[in-house]
Scaffold this active site. Structure first.
Site, mmCIF file in Angstrom:
data_model
loop_
_atom_site.group_PDB
_atom_site.id
_atom_site.type_symbol
_atom_site.label_atom_id
_atom_site.label_comp_id
_atom_site.label_asym_id
_atom_site.label_seq_id
_atom_site.Cartn_x
_atom_site.Cartn_y
_atom_site.Cartn_z
ATOM 1 N N LYS A 82 40.684 44.352 54.731
ATOM 2 C CA LYS A 82 41.421 43.591 53.719
ATOM 3 C C LYS A 82 42.751 44.261 53.422
ATOM 4 O O LYS A 82 42.836 45.488 53.310
ATOM 5 C CB LYS A 82 40.578 43.489 52.450
ATOM 6 C CG LYS A 82 41.193 42.625 51.350
ATOM 7 C CD LYS A 82 40.262 42.530 50.161
ATOM 8 C CE LYS A 82 40.847 41.679 49.050
ATOM 9 N NZ LYS A 82 39.941 41.582 47.890
ATOM 10 N N SER A 157 39.307 37.081 46.315
ATOM 11 C CA SER A 157 40.565 37.438 46.949
ATOM 12 C C SER A 157 40.396 37.930 48.383
ATOM 13 O O SER A 157 41.393 38.152 49.085
ATOM 14 C CB SER A 157 41.287 38.524 46.137
ATOM 15 O OG SER A 157 40.514 39.706 46.056
ATOM 16 N N SER A 181 35.452 38.676 44.259
ATOM 17 C CA SER A 181 36.341 38.537 45.410
ATOM 18 C C SER A 181 35.695 38.771 46.764
ATOM 19 O O SER A 181 36.299 38.467 47.788
ATOM 20 C CB SER A 181 37.547 39.465 45.259
ATOM 21 O OG SER A 181 38.375 39.032 44.216
#
Length: 473
Positions: A82, A157, A181
């Site tokens: 990420k 996210s 997330s």
């Protein structure tokens, strides 16, 4: 075996094949890079692809196999990271136009441990700016799009991580979860993701940085199978002395927990936590999945559990902490921020000390409420989300016929778990009438990752999902 079948194999199987020289890390890395090149224009799951580096890392992994070296638990596995994780020498944007060209000077703890375990880094996955949104949009390019329907969101996210796993563009992925997330994109994309207990994976702000409180956010795995996440969490978990908030106890044996089952467990089910709006087909699918645990040897009861709307306490804490971390940068580049970052950080900038302390008091009350529940139940189950994936950029204003807040209306179940610091996972449990994944939310007490893994693996064995692949992948 076709290339597509190979790409969708569990990471544990790919790792064994690499170790036994049935396939090389280079071949697997090239396969995923080719899939990214041909498919990811549909999804925008990667912000940066490190093709040359990945192939170099894969070649070294194969040389280690040929030498007969001891191999790490992720040896040769192509992984996505990420883009909130610092990666030394690699573009790290944090989803922000401000950092569109930033080359990180150091590795986060997550990246350090992934490298040490032998993984091959394919690139950095898409995220909203600073991880501030539950779906994945920013000013660096198009929305991140769901492989099950590219008109729909991946959530956020960790939206790019979710899409990269679901579309077979990596063997496994790292995400992070500060309000859902990991679990939001896992639920929307039909994969497995677990948020560990707060402090289970160390958080490191970089050389010379002042310590900063981290109340809610935890990195964690996002994978196609439960076992893959257990292996990855085993690699990531544990204290790093650079993180003053890290847990000091030793992580459990997560891989060993996979075979424990749920015989004798007492499990609570809540469709709405007493306040949440939820679409009927999501509620019904998750309820049927919860009741399936009775066939696996657990006792399942509907739990009388009513939360006050937690968002009112989450938001001042979340925004104030984030503003404190980034104020020195964003105040000078306000015009480069996304609309939602401006809104969130302006809120955080103006939170008073009294408002912050009052919110902490409400969080303590919620922790006590959940602690009472965990005195009676081993696990608590809910839907992961209130609705299947919505159209990109259009969070719902109504769910189940009720008006909801655009920011948190679709994710009322995940945020409270970050607030209390517990662990929770999203596990695929069905599909909506229009073919979109639905997730079951498995919540454990603080430190109960092993129980969550045991329950996840038992459900996966009874109702496997890895055979389901998105049409766009």
């Amino acid at each position: 075996m076709s290339d597509t079948d190979l790409a969708y194999l569990p990471a544990t199987e790919i790792r064994s094949m690499i170790a036994e020289r049935q396939v090389s890390s280079f071949e697997m890395t090239k396969l995923y890079l080719d899939r990214i090149a041909s498919l990811d224009s549909q999804f925008n799951s990667y912000l940066t692809v490190t093709a040359d580096l990945a192939l170099e890392m894969a070649e070294e992994a194969d040389r280690a196999v040929a030498r007969g070296d001891d191999l790490g638990p992720l040896h040769g596995l192509p992984i996505s990271i990420k883009d909130l994780e610092m990666t030394e020498g690699i573009r790290t944007t944090s989803g922000s136009l401000i950092f569109a060209d930033r080359i990180a000077a150091y590795d986060s703890v997550v990246v350090e441990r992934v490298k040490k375990a032998g993984a091959v880094i394919l690139g950095k996955t898409n995220t909203p700016e600073y991880g501030l949104l539950g779906h994945t949009e920013n000013r660096l390019g198009d929305h991140c799009r769901n492989p099950w329907n590219t008109d729909r969101t991946t959530g956020g996210s960790s939206g790019g991580a979710g899409a990269s796993v679901a579309a077979g563009l990596c063997a496994l992925a790292t995400g992070s979860d500060g309000g859902g997330s990991i679990r939001i994109p896992a639920g929307f994309c039909g994969i497995y993701g677990i948020k560990p207990t707060q402090g289970r994976i160390s958080y490191y702000l970089g050389p010379g940085a002042d310590p900063a409180v981290n109340l809610f956010s935890q990195p964690g795995p996002m994978t196609r199978t439960v076992a893959d996440s257990a292996v990855l969490l085993q690699v990531l978990a544990g204290r790093d002395p650079r993180d003053p908030g890290a847990l000091r106890d030793e992580p459990d044996d997560y891989v060993g927990a996979l075979s424990r089952g749920v015989e004798g467990m007492k499990i609570g089910w809540s469709a709405d936590f007493g306040f949440a709006a939820v679409e009927p087909e999501v509620r019904d699918s998750a309820a049927a999945a919860a009741m399936a645990y009775e066939d696996l040897g657990a006792v399942v009861e509907e739990i009388d559990f009513v939360l006050d709307t937690p968002f009112e306490q989450f938001w001042p804490l979340f925004t104030a902490i984030m503003y404190a971390r980034v104020a020195g940068v964003v105040d000078e580049h306000w015009d480069k921020l996304t609309w939602y970052a401006q809104d969130s950080l302006a809120t955080g900038k103006n939170i008073t000390g009294a408002e912050f302390v009052n919110a902490l008091g409400h969080v303590d009350a919620m922790k006590s409420q959940f602690a009472d529940a965990f005195d009676e139940y081993d696990l608590i189950l809910t839907p992961t989300l209130s609705t299947p994936a919505f159209p990109v950029g259009e969070p719902p204003a109504k769910i189940g016929g009720q008006d909801v807040h655009w920011f948190w209306g679709y994710t009322p179940y995940t945020m409270p778990i970050n607030m209390i610091g517990s662990t929770a996972a999203s596990i695929p449990c069905g599909f909506s009438s229009d073919g979109l994944p639905i997730g079951l939310h498995i919540i454990g007490d603080r430190g109960a990752e092993a129980k969550v893994f045991a329950a996840s693996a038992a459900f996966e064995e009874a109702r496997p999902w890895i055979q389901h692949r998105p049409p766009a992948g």
